[in-house]
Design a protein around this motif. Structure first.
Motif, PDB file in Angstrom:
ATOM      1  N   LEU A   1      13.533  12.979  -4.502  1.00  0.00           N
ATOM      2  CA  LEU A   1      12.882  12.049  -5.422  1.00  0.00           C
ATOM      3  C   LEU A   1      11.897  12.767  -6.336  1.00  0.00           C
ATOM      4  N   ALA A   2      11.125  13.689  -5.752  1.00  0.00           N
ATOM      5  CA  ALA A   2      10.164  14.440  -6.561  1.00  0.00           C
ATOM      6  C   ALA A   2      10.884  15.290  -7.609  1.00  0.00           C
ATOM      7  N   TRP A   3      11.970  15.934  -7.217  1.00  0.00           N
ATOM      8  CA  TRP A   3      12.709  16.789  -8.168  1.00  0.00           C
ATOM      9  C   TRP A   3      13.367  15.952  -9.259  1.00  0.00           C
ATOM     10  N   LEU A   4      14.003  14.852  -8.879  1.00  0.00           N
ATOM     11  CA  LEU A   4      14.672  14.029  -9.878  1.00  0.00           C
ATOM     12  C   LEU A   4      13.660  13.363 -10.805  1.00  0.00           C
ATOM     13  N   ALA A   5      12.485  12.988 -10.260  1.00  0.00           N
ATOM     14  CA  ALA A   5      11.440  12.433 -11.115  1.00  0.00           C
ATOM     15  C   ALA A   5      10.976  13.453 -12.142  1.00  0.00           C
ATOM     16  N   LEU A   6      10.857  14.716 -11.718  1.00  0.00           N
ATOM     17  CA  LEU A   6      10.496  15.778 -12.652  1.00  0.00           C
ATOM     18  C   LEU A   6      11.569  15.956 -13.716  1.00  0.00           C
ATOM     19  N   LEU A   7      12.825  15.883 -13.312  1.00  0.00           N
ATOM     20  CA  LEU A   7      13.931  15.999 -14.266  1.00  0.00           C
ATOM     21  C   LEU A   7      13.934  14.831 -15.245  1.00  0.00           C
ATOM     22  N   ILE A   8      13.665  13.634 -14.744  1.00  0.00           N
ATOM     23  CA  ILE A   8      13.618  12.460 -15.619  1.00  0.00           C
ATOM     24  C   ILE A   8      12.451  12.581 -16.602  1.00  0.00           C
ATOM     25  N   ASN A   9      11.320  13.130 -16.141  1.00  0.00           N
ATOM     26  CA  ASN A   9      10.187  13.342 -17.047  1.00  0.00           C
ATOM     27  C   ASN A   9      10.543  14.317 -18.158  1.00  0.00           C
ATOM     28  N   HIS A  10      11.316  15.368 -17.821  1.00  0.00           N
ATOM     29  CA  HIS A  10      11.797  16.286 -18.860  1.00  0.00           C
ATOM     30  C   HIS A  10      12.685  15.539 -19.859  1.00  0.00           C
ATOM     31  N   SER A  11      13.555  14.662 -19.353  1.00  0.00           N
ATOM     32  CA  SER A  11      14.426  13.886 -20.243  1.00  0.00           C
ATOM     33  C   SER A  11      13.611  12.951 -21.136  1.00  0.00           C
ATOM     34  N   ILE A  12      12.574  12.329 -20.558  1.00  0.00           N
ATOM     35  CA  ILE A  12      11.698  11.465 -21.360  1.00  0.00           C
ATOM     36  C   ILE A  12      11.016  12.267 -22.459  1.00  0.00           C
TER      37      ILE A  12
ATOM     38  N   PHE B   1       0.813  -1.213   0.000  1.00  0.00           N
ATOM     39  CA  PHE B   1       0.000   0.000   0.000  1.00  0.00           C
ATOM     40  C   PHE B   1       0.848   1.266   0.000  1.00  0.00           C
ATOM     41  N   GLY B   2       2.070   1.174   0.519  1.00  0.00           N
ATOM     42  CA  GLY B   2       2.911   2.360   0.638  1.00  0.00           C
ATOM     43  C   GLY B   2       3.519   2.806  -0.670  1.00  0.00           C
ATOM     44  N   ILE B   3       3.888   1.856  -1.535  1.00  0.00           N
ATOM     45  CA  ILE B   3       4.519   2.217  -2.807  1.00  0.00           C
ATOM     46  C   ILE B   3       3.563   3.004  -3.711  1.00  0.00           C
ATOM     47  N   PRO B   4       2.309   2.547  -3.927  1.00  0.00           N
ATOM     48  CA  PRO B   4       1.384   3.378  -4.716  1.00  0.00           C
ATOM     49  C   PRO B   4       1.113   4.731  -4.070  1.00  0.00           C
ATOM     50  N   LEU B   5       0.973   4.762  -2.733  1.00  0.00           N
ATOM     51  CA  LEU B   5       0.750   6.036  -2.052  1.00  0.00           C
ATOM     52  C   LEU B   5       1.930   6.968  -2.256  1.00  0.00           C
ATOM     53  N   ASN B   6       3.134   6.425  -2.181  1.00  0.00           N
ATOM     54  CA  ASN B   6       4.331   7.236  -2.393  1.00  0.00           C
ATOM     55  C   ASN B   6       4.372   7.791  -3.812  1.00  0.00           C
ATOM     56  N   MET B   7       3.996   6.977  -4.801  1.00  0.00           N
ATOM     57  CA  MET B   7       4.007   7.433  -6.190  1.00  0.00           C
ATOM     58  C   MET B   7       2.993   8.550  -6.408  1.00  0.00           C
ATOM     59  N   VAL B   8       1.806   8.418  -5.793  1.00  0.00           N
ATOM     60  CA  VAL B   8       0.788   9.455  -5.937  1.00  0.00           C
ATOM     61  C   VAL B   8       1.251  10.760  -5.317  1.00  0.00           C
ATOM     62  N   VAL B   9       1.824  10.678  -4.109  1.00  0.00           N
ATOM     63  CA  VAL B   9       2.267  11.893  -3.414  1.00  0.00           C
ATOM     64  C   VAL B   9       3.413  12.557  -4.160  1.00  0.00           C
ATOM     65  N   LEU B  10       4.391  11.753  -4.601  1.00  0.00           N
ATOM     66  CA  LEU B  10       5.522  12.322  -5.338  1.00  0.00           C
ATOM     67  C   LEU B  10       5.067  12.933  -6.657  1.00  0.00           C
ATOM     68  N   ASN B  11       4.105  12.290  -7.316  1.00  0.00           N
ATOM     69  CA  ASN B  11       3.578  12.836  -8.561  1.00  0.00           C
ATOM     70  C   ASN B  11       2.916  14.179  -8.330  1.00  0.00           C
ATOM     71  N   ARG B  12       2.145  14.287  -7.222  1.00  0.00           N
ATOM     72  CA  ARG B  12       1.497  15.554  -6.921  1.00  0.00           C
ATOM     73  C   ARG B  12       2.524  16.641  -6.560  1.00  0.00           C
ATOM     74  N   VAL B  13       3.529  16.282  -5.776  1.00  0.00           N
ATOM     75  CA  VAL B  13       4.568  17.249  -5.426  1.00  0.00           C
ATOM     76  C   VAL B  13       5.324  17.694  -6.668  1.00  0.00           C
TER      77      VAL B  13
END
Length: 307
Positions: free
Chosen positions: A249-260, A135-147
């Motif tokens: 994690l939120a910042w690097l995920a945003l950076l990776i999305n820019h790279s994608i 339950f924690g991994i999906p919750l973490n993904m949702v929160v990081l995505n929102r951040v």
């Protein structure tokens, strides 16, 4: 029937692109394997030779220690490292499972970093870890995505404000992206590098390496902060680490999305240039049948998040 034929044509057009991406991906992985093999292979053999020499020297120095005794000592050292017990001197530490380190461990579980330096050993702890991660991994993904979306909204608002003042769209967006990247690199890499170098005794290159391996959730576990039983860490250290991991994690995920996004645009450019032709009737409503076009249009038409 007509819709099925159109979908079949789209799939045929996309097939060479998928094969090209697969070929690039496979080539990239194989090249990486060759480079790692050349960089680390000889060093690994050298390390094995040094360890064998150290083993023989140890058995020669301590004649009362035979092979079985050496294996027993190695097992004690291995077990002590798993629980965070210091073998230097006559003092002991609180081990890994303090509240602060346990909270950081919970964070590494839901973020899928998984250093491997500590893990639950009791049956109840292992079962709880499964459900906690489930339950924690999906919750973490949702929160990081929102951040990450909020970070992107702030960046877009600043870009729109400066664009209204200057009237230059391309230069303004490039400048905002550059400042955002440099600020994030300083906040999540440079400053933590200095902190880890001070409190862990690592070199700057090791600290930068640890920052990226952690924030990218690779988590090899060869370097782990707040993990040395022979060091006394301040109480704020674990809290700072947990905060750094979350926002990093939120910042690097945003950076990776820019790279994608850059890679997707490059893929579209290559496909348009070397494909030579597009589907007939792709203009107008036909564009909505192309998944790539539909995704791009949805991203352009999607209004920014204001809540």
């Amino acid at each position: 029937m007509r819709a099925m034929m159109r979908l079949k044509d789209v799939c045929l057009v996309r097939l060479p692109s998928i094969l090209l991406l697969g070929l690039v991906y496979l080539t990239y992985v194989l090249i990486g394997g060759v480079i790692f093999w050349n960089l680390e292979g000889d060093l690994g053999q050298k390390d094995m030779g040094l360890l064998l020499q150290s083993k023989e020297r140890l058995l020669t120095t301590y004649t009362c220690l035979n092979q079985e005794g050496l294996e027993a000592v190695a097992q004690v050292v291995q077990d002590a490292s798993k629980v965070g017990l210091s073998l230097r001197g006559n003092h002991t530490t609180d081990g890994f499972w303090k509240f602060t380190s346990s909270a950081v461990f919970a964070a590494t579980v839901v973020t899928t970093i998984g250093y491997g330096n500590m893990s639950p050993s009791s049956t109840a702890g292992q079962i709880f870890c499964v459900f906690f991660a489930l339950f924690g991994i999906p919750l973490n993904m949702v929160v990081l995505n929102r951040v990450g979306k909020y970070m992107l909204v702030i960046e877009r608002n600043i870009s729109d404000f400066l664009e209204g003042k200057t009237g230059r769209r391309t230069c303004t967006r490039f400048f905002v992206h550059l400042v955002s990247f440099l600020s994030g690199a300083a906040l999540f890499f440079i400053m933590p590098m200095l902190v880890f170098q001070q409190h862990e005794g690592w070199t700057y290159s090791q600290a930068i390496y640890y920052c990226f391996i952690t924030l990218s959730t690779i988590g090899f576990g060869d370097f782990v902060a707040d993990n040395n039983p022979d060091k006394e860490y301040p109480e704020w250290y674990s809290i700072l680490m947990a905060s750094w991991i979350f926002f990093g994690l939120a910042w690097l995920a945003l950076l990776i999305n820019h790279s994608i996004d850059i890679l997707e645009r490059l893929n579209t450019h290559i496909k348009q240039r070397w494909g030579g032709q597009q589907l007939e009737g792709e203009s107008g409503s036909g564009k909505r049948d192309n998944p790539d076009t539909q995704v791009e249009e949805d991203e352009i038409q999607k209004p920014p998040i204001t809540q």
